[in-house]
Design a protein around this motif. Structure first.
Motif, mmCIF file in Angstrom:
data_model
loop_
_atom_site.group_PDB
_atom_site.id
_atom_site.type_symbol
_atom_site.label_atom_id
_atom_site.label_comp_id
_atom_site.label_asym_id
_atom_site.label_seq_id
_atom_site.Cartn_x
_atom_site.Cartn_y
_atom_site.Cartn_z
ATOM 1 N N GLU A 52 0.808 -1.396 0.067
ATOM 2 C CA GLU A 52 0.214 0.209 0.140
ATOM 3 C C GLU A 52 0.730 1.471 0.117
ATOM 4 N N LEU A 53 1.941 0.962 0.726
ATOM 5 C CA LEU A 53 2.649 2.388 0.831
ATOM 6 C C LEU A 53 3.361 2.911 -0.852
ATOM 7 N N ALA A 54 3.586 1.915 -0.963
ATOM 8 C CA ALA A 54 4.581 1.727 -2.628
ATOM 9 C C ALA A 54 3.353 2.292 -3.395
ATOM 10 N N ARG A 55 1.995 2.223 -3.568
ATOM 11 C CA ARG A 55 1.013 2.407 -4.279
ATOM 12 C C ARG A 55 0.739 4.261 -3.847
ATOM 13 N N ARG A 56 1.332 4.258 -2.551
ATOM 14 C CA ARG A 56 0.938 5.441 -2.796
ATOM 15 C C ARG A 56 2.386 6.956 -3.393
ATOM 16 N N LEU A 57 3.319 5.770 -2.658
ATOM 17 C CA LEU A 57 4.467 7.004 -2.835
ATOM 18 C C LEU A 57 4.402 7.075 -4.441
ATOM 19 N N ALA A 58 4.031 6.047 -5.798
ATOM 20 C CA ALA A 58 3.820 6.055 -6.714
ATOM 21 C C ALA A 58 3.711 6.883 -7.632
ATOM 22 N N SER A 59 2.920 7.748 -6.631
ATOM 23 C CA SER A 59 2.215 9.236 -7.808
ATOM 24 C C SER A 59 2.822 10.074 -7.184
ATOM 25 N N LEU A 60 3.963 10.392 -6.772
ATOM 26 C CA LEU A 60 5.468 11.245 -6.428
ATOM 27 C C LEU A 60 6.227 11.187 -7.410
ATOM 28 N N PRO A 61 5.983 12.884 -7.815
ATOM 29 C CA PRO A 61 6.415 13.359 -9.284
ATOM 30 C C PRO A 61 7.865 13.007 -9.303
ATOM 31 N N GLY A 62 8.494 12.236 -10.238
ATOM 32 C CA GLY A 62 9.532 11.988 -10.365
ATOM 33 C C GLY A 62 10.564 10.639 -9.826
ATOM 34 N N VAL A 63 9.303 9.973 -9.338
ATOM 35 C CA VAL A 63 9.883 8.999 -8.345
ATOM 36 C C VAL A 63 9.454 7.552 -9.194
ATOM 37 N N ALA A 64 10.626 6.999 -9.149
ATOM 38 C CA ALA A 64 10.471 5.853 -9.734
ATOM 39 C C ALA A 64 9.983 3.982 -8.387
ATOM 40 N N VAL A 65 9.306 3.777 -7.921
ATOM 41 C CA VAL A 65 9.022 2.928 -6.791
ATOM 42 C C VAL A 65 8.946 1.428 -7.730
ATOM 43 N N ARG A 66 9.764 1.220 -6.355
ATOM 44 C CA ARG A 66 10.041 -0.805 -6.190
ATOM 45 C C ARG A 66 9.685 -1.982 -5.082
ATOM 46 N N VAL A 67 9.244 -2.315 -5.668
ATOM 47 C CA VAL A 67 8.862 -3.361 -4.588
ATOM 48 C C VAL A 67 9.384 -4.529 -3.717
ATOM 49 N N LYS A 68 9.969 -4.796 -2.430
ATOM 50 C CA LYS A 68 10.839 -5.954 -2.353
ATOM 51 C C LYS A 68 10.398 -6.356 -1.090
ATOM 52 N N HIS A 69 9.901 -7.835 -1.568
ATOM 53 C CA HIS A 69 9.281 -9.166 -0.056
ATOM 54 C C HIS A 69 10.438 -9.750 0.088
ATOM 55 N N ARG A 70 11.409 -9.282 1.388
ATOM 56 C CA ARG A 70 12.727 -10.250 1.765
ATOM 57 C C ARG A 70 12.833 -11.113 2.392
ATOM 58 N N ASP A 71 11.667 -11.451 2.864
ATOM 59 C CA ASP A 71 11.718 -12.543 3.581
ATOM 60 C C ASP A 71 10.439 -13.338 3.481
ATOM 61 N N LEU A 72 9.279 -12.745 2.263
ATOM 62 C CA LEU A 72 8.437 -13.445 2.093
ATOM 63 C C LEU A 72 9.249 -15.127 1.248
ATOM 64 N N GLY A 73 7.928 -16.168 1.894
ATOM 65 C CA GLY A 73 8.420 -17.584 1.510
ATOM 66 C C GLY A 73 9.665 -17.829 2.308
#
Length: 291
Positions: free
Chosen positions: A268-289
Motif C-alpha cells: 500500500e505504501l508503494a502504491r501511494r508513493l508511486a504518485s510522487l513526481p519524479g519517483v520510480a518505486v520498486r517493491v521487494k519482499h525480502r523474507d516472504l516465503g
C-alpha cells in the motif's frame, strides 16, 4: 558505418579541467547514460558505431573528452563535426573562472595537466587556448564558478533527464525482524504495533499480498492513520533526496516474520508513493516465503 537518424542520443562532455566534468559524468550515469571517461577523440566513432549495434541496450551514450588526451585532443572539433551528421549529438562544455579553477586545484593539491614547469595559471591559460574552438561550437555551456558539486549535478539532471523520467528510485521493502534488519535501509518502520494475522487461524497460511490479510491489517486501529501520516512525512524527505541528487533510497517496513503486516503495508505504501513526481518505486519482499 554510416550514421542513422534513429541512432541513440550522444553527448560529448568536455571543458576546463577543474570545472566539474567528473561530477557531470556521475550525474549522467545516475540518469542511466552509458558514460566513458577520458576517451581520445579518435575513439568516438568506434564507440558510436558500437552504440548503434547495441540498439536499445545503449540508448544514451556520454563520452568525456578533454586535454588528458594530449595532442589527440586537437582533433575533437573536426571529429565532432563529422559525427553530427545523422546523429542526435550534443557537446556539453563546462567552464569556470580562472580564480575558481586555481582555488579548486589548490584544494586538491594536484597540478594542472598542462602546467608543466609553469604555474597553475599558465596551465589554465594554455587549456583555454586549446579549447577555444570547442567552446565556440558547444551546444550547452555551463559555468560552474558558483556551483558546488550538488548544484552542478542538479543542473545536469535538469538538462539531460528524459522528460518524465524518474529522478529518484525508491525501493520499498518488507522484512521480518526475526531475520535481522536490512543493512541497506535508509528508513525503517515497525508494524508490530498492529495485531499479528499469524495468530488468526484462517489467515495464517496467507500473506499480506492476499486481500483477506490486507483487509484485516488495515481494519486495525491506527493502521490507516499511520499510513496517512507516514506518506505525509516521507513526501518532503523524498523531495529532499531529489534536490540533493541522492538517486536511490530504501524504505524498510518490518514485522515479526515479514509475511503479513509488513507485506500488506509495503504494497500500500508503494502504491501511494508511486504518485510522487519524479519517483520510480520498486517493491521487494525480502523474507516472504521463508518458513
Amino acid at each position: 558505418m554510416a550514421g542513422t537518424k534513429d541512432a541513440g542520443e550522444v553527448l560529448i562532455v568536455t571543458g576546463m579541467s577543474g570545472a566539474g566534468r567528473t561530477t557531470a559524468a556521475n550525474a549522467l550515469e545516475d540518469l542511466g547514460w552509458y558514460v566513458v571517461d577520458n576517451l581520445p577523440p579518435q575513439m568516438l566513432r568506434p564507440l558510436l558505431d558500437l552504440s548503434e549495434l547495441a540498439g536499445s541496450s545503449l540508448p544514451k551514450v556520454a563520452a568525456v573528452v578533454d586535454v588528458r588526451g594530449r595532442d589527440l585532443f586537437a582533433e575533437l572539433p573536426r571529429i565532432t563535426q563529422a559525427l553530427r551528421d545523422g546523429r542526435h549529438l550534443r557537446v556539453l562544455f563546462l567552464d569556470a573562472s580562472d580564480e575558481v579553477l586555481v582555488r579548486r586545484f589548490e584544494s586538491v593539491r594536484r597540478p594542472h595537466p598542462l602546467q608543466g614547469d609553469g604555474t597553475l595559471l599558465d596551465g589554465i591559460h594554455r587549456e583555454r587556448v586549446r579549447l577555444a574552438r570547442v567552446r565556440e561550437s558547444a551546444d550547452v555551456i555551463i559555468d560552474t564558478s558558483q556551483d558546488n558539486i550538488h548544484q552542478l549535478a542538479t543542473r545536469v539532471v535538469d538538462l539531460f533527464a528524459a522528460e518524465g523520467s524518474a529522478r529518484h528510485t525508491l525501493t520499498v521493502m518488507s522484512f521480518g525482524f526475526k531475520y535481522g534488519m536490512p543493512p541497506d535501509a535508509d528508513i525503517v518502520a515497525d508494524m508490530r504495533f498492529l495485531p499479528n494475522p499469524y495468530w488468526v487461524p484462517e489467515l495464517k497460511q496467507f500473506t499480506g499480498k492476499d486481500e483477506a490479510v490486507r483487509d484485516y491489517v488495515f481494519s486495525q486501529e491506527g493502521a490507516t492513520e499511520f499510513l496517512d501520516a507516514y506518506v505525509a512525512a516521507l513526501t518532503p524527505v523524498i523531495a529532499g533526496y531529489q534536490r540533493e541528487n541522492k538517486p536511490h533510497s530504501t524504505i524498510a517496513i518490518g514485522c515479526t516474520g515479514g509475511k503479513h503486516r509488513s507485506v500488506a503495508t509495503t504494497e500500500e505504501l508503494a502504491r501511494r508513493l508511486a504518485s510522487l513526481p519524479g519517483v520510480a518505486v520498486r517493491v521487494k519482499h525480502r523474507d516472504l516465503g521463508r518458513e
